[in-house]
Design a protein around this motif. Structure first.
Motif, PDB file in Angstrom:
ATOM      1  N   SER A 173       0.828  -1.212   0.000  1.00  0.00           N
ATOM      2  CA  SER A 173       0.000   0.000   0.000  1.00  0.00           C
ATOM      3  C   SER A 173       0.862   1.262   0.000  1.00  0.00           C
ATOM      4  O   SER A 173       2.088   1.205   0.154  1.00  0.00           O
ATOM      5  N   THR A 174       0.213   2.423  -0.166  1.00  0.00           N
ATOM      6  CA  THR A 174       0.895   3.707  -0.110  1.00  0.00           C
ATOM      7  C   THR A 174       0.228   4.581   0.955  1.00  0.00           C
ATOM      8  O   THR A 174      -0.978   4.848   0.873  1.00  0.00           O
ATOM      9  N   VAL A 175       1.015   4.979   1.932  1.00  0.00           N
ATOM     10  CA  VAL A 175       0.532   5.845   3.010  1.00  0.00           C
ATOM     11  C   VAL A 175       1.301   7.158   2.932  1.00  0.00           C
ATOM     12  O   VAL A 175       2.527   7.163   2.791  1.00  0.00           O
TER      13      VAL A 175
ATOM     14  N   LYS B 265       4.804   4.491  -9.011  1.00  0.00           N
ATOM     15  CA  LYS B 265       3.612   3.638  -9.043  1.00  0.00           C
ATOM     16  C   LYS B 265       3.872   2.354  -9.822  1.00  0.00           C
ATOM     17  O   LYS B 265       3.477   1.263  -9.397  1.00  0.00           O
TER      18      LYS B 265
ATOM     19  N   ASN C 136      -2.759  11.948  -5.916  1.00  0.00           N
ATOM     20  CA  ASN C 136      -2.458  11.087  -7.043  1.00  0.00           C
ATOM     21  C   ASN C 136      -1.773   9.778  -6.671  1.00  0.00           C
ATOM     22  O   ASN C 136      -1.739   8.865  -7.488  1.00  0.00           O
TER      23      ASN C 136
ATOM     24  N   ALA D 198      -1.402   8.404  -2.930  1.00  0.00           N
ATOM     25  CA  ALA D 198      -1.655   7.741  -1.648  1.00  0.00           C
ATOM     26  C   ALA D 198      -3.000   7.025  -1.609  1.00  0.00           C
ATOM     27  O   ALA D 198      -3.932   7.379  -2.319  1.00  0.00           O
ATOM     28  N   GLU D 199      -3.063   5.994  -0.758  1.00  0.00           N
ATOM     29  CA  GLU D 199      -4.322   5.313  -0.460  1.00  0.00           C
ATOM     30  C   GLU D 199      -4.837   5.734   0.916  1.00  0.00           C
ATOM     31  O   GLU D 199      -6.033   5.857   1.125  1.00  0.00           O
ATOM     32  N   GLU D 200      -3.887   5.917   1.848  1.00  0.00           N
ATOM     33  CA  GLU D 200      -4.242   6.414   3.183  1.00  0.00           C
ATOM     34  C   GLU D 200      -3.387   7.645   3.484  1.00  0.00           C
ATOM     35  O   GLU D 200      -2.267   7.767   2.990  1.00  0.00           O
TER      36      GLU D 200
ATOM     37  N   THR E 203      -8.664   7.336   4.822  1.00  0.00           N
ATOM     38  CA  THR E 203      -8.430   7.037   3.413  1.00  0.00           C
ATOM     39  C   THR E 203      -8.324   8.340   2.633  1.00  0.00           C
ATOM     40  O   THR E 203      -8.803   9.394   3.071  1.00  0.00           O
ATOM     41  N   ARG E 204      -7.701   8.259   1.468  1.00  0.00           N
ATOM     42  CA  ARG E 204      -7.541   9.455   0.631  1.00  0.00           C
ATOM     43  C   ARG E 204      -8.897  10.085   0.307  1.00  0.00           C
ATOM     44  O   ARG E 204      -9.057  11.316   0.389  1.00  0.00           O
ATOM     45  N   GLU E 205      -9.875   9.264  -0.049  1.00  0.00           N
ATOM     46  CA  GLU E 205     -11.183   9.791  -0.423  1.00  0.00           C
ATOM     47  C   GLU E 205     -11.842  10.524   0.742  1.00  0.00           C
ATOM     48  O   GLU E 205     -12.412  11.609   0.578  1.00  0.00           O
TER      49      GLU E 205
ATOM     50  N   PRO F 146      -8.820  13.949  -5.629  1.00  0.00           N
ATOM     51  CA  PRO F 146      -8.738  12.581  -6.183  1.00  0.00           C
ATOM     52  C   PRO F 146      -9.617  12.361  -7.396  1.00  0.00           C
ATOM     53  O   PRO F 146      -9.373  11.439  -8.181  1.00  0.00           O
TER      54      PRO F 146
END
Length: 629
Positions: free
Chosen positions: A36-38, A207, A229, A231-233, A247-249, A574
């Motif tokens: 994952s990407t934090v 990525k 662009n 991160a996920e968290e 979360t990013r969203e 996002p």
């Protein structure tokens, strides 16, 4: 066990400073799952990089982990390791550092050894963590350079860092970090020092490599566009504490903490309403200005009829073409840095000049300032109705002219003398130009400090005592000391956090209106130029390829290079991600690769064509009869 690759629990880090104990990190907790990407987000000084140093066991000697755990699920030993409990110089920590956990630093030039080739530095990383022969290590280094898309990996092994561009140096850093295939990559501001197009390429590269190697990424940044662009968290830090995470969203759609909301309001956006201002976290209060306004020479009636404040015509500059031997340099030898550039700046406007590093922006500005000599062309300055041929000035005339035009540099630390107090730095132009006596200079310096929102009680301090934004304001105060008509601002906010950037941009806007200044604003960030400029020129490979009023350029960009720059600016949303696959490697800045009618090569030398409303684009003359796709 927990399913997490990295778990940071209640981490506390302290530094022993001369003034006492500094609590840099105060109970930070977050997790990174495999693959994952934090993103760790916050301003400089928020503790982001200290957290990464603690994870890697590279805290400065005066720093220590005062509490908490850093649990790493080591894929090599298949057991959970508490990094916080390891000896930072012990073999277990050295095995983890660079082997299973790697880092990409912010500034590749200072992170790479200038005395060793790129190949030697990557091979060293391989042999520290793998039992391989020198030839095998070199083959692994070459393969990794190919993975990070070096143009010629075999040749790159024998090049030195100074021979590479900023983007290629960062790729070399990534190759060194990934050559041992770590499970976790820490990317500490990996694109801050890069142009937007190179930044987009590096983001796509990270990525792609993450997906290919199956590694997790801990991204440390202050750029919310990059976060949106990649991160996920997201974990938002302020003064050593976590303010918000999720979360990013969720973070972008529903920011809860006032600090995060303030960060989002401080970022320049293309969809800002007319007259809307950036909202910095801490406003700069500008006061005074009486002495500068009194020193202002009024423009006589009809002075503007003599022409624009600055008129540049046909400026050309070539580097590396000096003669040698009996016959001198061959005609056309060297690098063409500026190619037949012409433009004008009207009094009271802000003209933006944008383009990637190496396109000739700074060279052009130094020629205008007479810090460099042009090979050909002319620069005319309208001095209150009297045209002045700048390139022909010398002696006392040139010294007097320098009061009319001043420069604000990109690096707010490197441009200030570390051995001079702030008082001496701001007063130096007044001393050089023999303006006023000691008492008058002291009064002017105090007013300039107040004008840029700094405390006059700090005049006896040295530059290292100030933050990056404060140092840049000192540079602005120094540039205003001689009461110039034109300020050349060369990337004045590219080295600053978004919130500090907002402070400086708002200050520059206010000073322009209050003091009647004219700006030539140089940047590679179109969102920043959009906020500041009235008109914008786009430069590539030494040529102006498009120029237009700000609102027209962003509504209807015609040139493919302008479109590439616009598409490469990451937005903090996002829902509007970068089209990374469309940002082809290097093609956007290659004039020979541009489609017709924009192609520039040995056979095609298109001129600037007027498309109406002050919108000019470099294309074939018959473009007026063509539809531009």
């Amino acid at each position: 066990m927990s399913g997490n690759l990295l778990t940071v629990e209640d981490l506390k880090v302290q530094f022993q400073a001369p003034e006492g104990l500094v609590h840099a990190v105060r109970g930070v907790s977050f997790r990174v799952r495999p693959g994952s990407t934090v993103a760790l987000v916050g301003e400089s000084g928020s503790g982001k990089s200290v957290v990464s140093q603690a994870i890697l066991g590279i805290l400065p000697r005066n720093g220590r982990i005062a509490g908490g755990r850093i649990l790493f699920d080591d894929p090599a030993s298949r057991r959970m390791v508490d990094i916080a409990a390891l000896d930072r110089d012990g073999q277990p920590m050295r095995d983890l550092r660079g082997g299973r956990i790697s880092i990409i630093f912010q500034e590749p030039m200072t992170s790479l050894s200038p005395l060793h080739t790129i190949g030697n530095q990557i091979v060293e990383a391989v042999r520290l963590h793998r039992d391989v022969r020198p030839k095998e290590a070199r083959d692994l280094a070459r393969d990794m350079l190919a993975r990070v898309r070096f143009p010629d990996p075999a040749r790159a092994l024998d090049t030195y860092p100074f021979e590479l561009s900023g983007g290629l140096r960062q790729r070399a850093m990534i190759a060194m970090a990934l050559v041992c295939r770590p499970a976790l990559l820490i990317a500490d501001e990996p694109t801050t020092a890069l142009d937007v197009t190179i930044q987009a390429q590096i983001l796509k590269l990270i990525k792609d490599l993450q997906a290919e190697l199956g590694m997790a990424v801990l991204l440390i940044t202050h750029d919310l566009g990059v976060v949106a662009n990649l991160a996920e968290e997201v974990v938002v830090m302020y003064r050593g504490e976590v303010m918000e995470s999720g979360t990013r969203e969720d973070i972008f759609a529903n920011p809860g903490h006032p600090y995060l909301k303030a960060l989002l309001r401080a970022v320049p956006r293309f969809d800002m309403a007319p007259g809307e201002r950036l909202v910095p976290l801490r406003s700069v209060r500008s006061e005074g200005g009486r002495l500068l306004e009194q020193a202002r020479t009024p423009w006589p009636p009809g002075a503007d009829a003599a022409g624009p404040l600055l008129k540049v015509e046909g400026i050309t500059k070539r580097y590396g073409a000096r003669g040698g031997g009996w016959f001198g340099a061959k005609a056309g030898a060297g690098t063409l840095a500026v190619d037949d550039v012409s433009f004008a700046v009207k009094r009271g406007e802000c003209l933006g000049l944008v383009g990637e590093s190496g396109c000739g922006k700074t060279t052009l500005s130094k020629i205008v300032l007479r810090a460099l000599t042009a090979d050909s062309g002319s620069v005319t300055f309208n001095d209150h109705g009297t045209p002045v041929d700048v390139l022909k000035l010398s002696g006392g005339e040139l010294e007097a002219f320098r009061r009319r035009m001043q420069f604000v540099f990109q690096d707010p630390f490197g441009s200030l003398n570390p051995r001079m107090t702030v008082f001496d730095i701001i007063a130096e132009p007044l001393v050089i130009h023999r303006i006023g006596d000691a008492a008058e200079r002291a009064e002017r310096v105090k007013e300039l400090m107040a004008l840029v929102g700094l405390d006059v009680r700090h005049l006896k301090r040295y530059p290292h005592s100030f933050s990056g934004g404060q140092r840049q304001r000192i540079g602005i105060a120094r540039a205003l000391a001689l009461r110039p008509d034109l300020l050349i601002l060369d990337e004045p906010v590219s080295a600053l956090d978004v919130s500090i950037q907002a402070q400086v941009l708002n200050l520059l806007k206010d000073l322009k209106e209050r003091l009647g200044l004219t700006y030539l604003f140089i940047s590679h960030n179109l969102a920043v130029v959009d906020y500041m400029a009235d008109r914008i020129m786009v430069m590539c490979r030494g040529r102006i390829v498009e120029t237009a009023p700000r609102e027209l350029l962003f509504r209807d960009p015609l040139h493919p290079y302008t479109r590439a720059l616009l598409s490469a600016v990451p937005e903090p949303d996002p829902a509007r991600p970068l089209a990374l696959t469309e940002l082809e490697e290097g093609r956007s800045s290659n004039p020979a690769a541009w489609p017709e009618p924009f192609t520039i090569d040995d056979q095609h030398h298109p001129p600037l064509v007027h498309r109406g409303g002050g919108h000019w684009v470099r294309a074939d003359l018959d473009m007026t009869t063509r539809e531009v796709a």
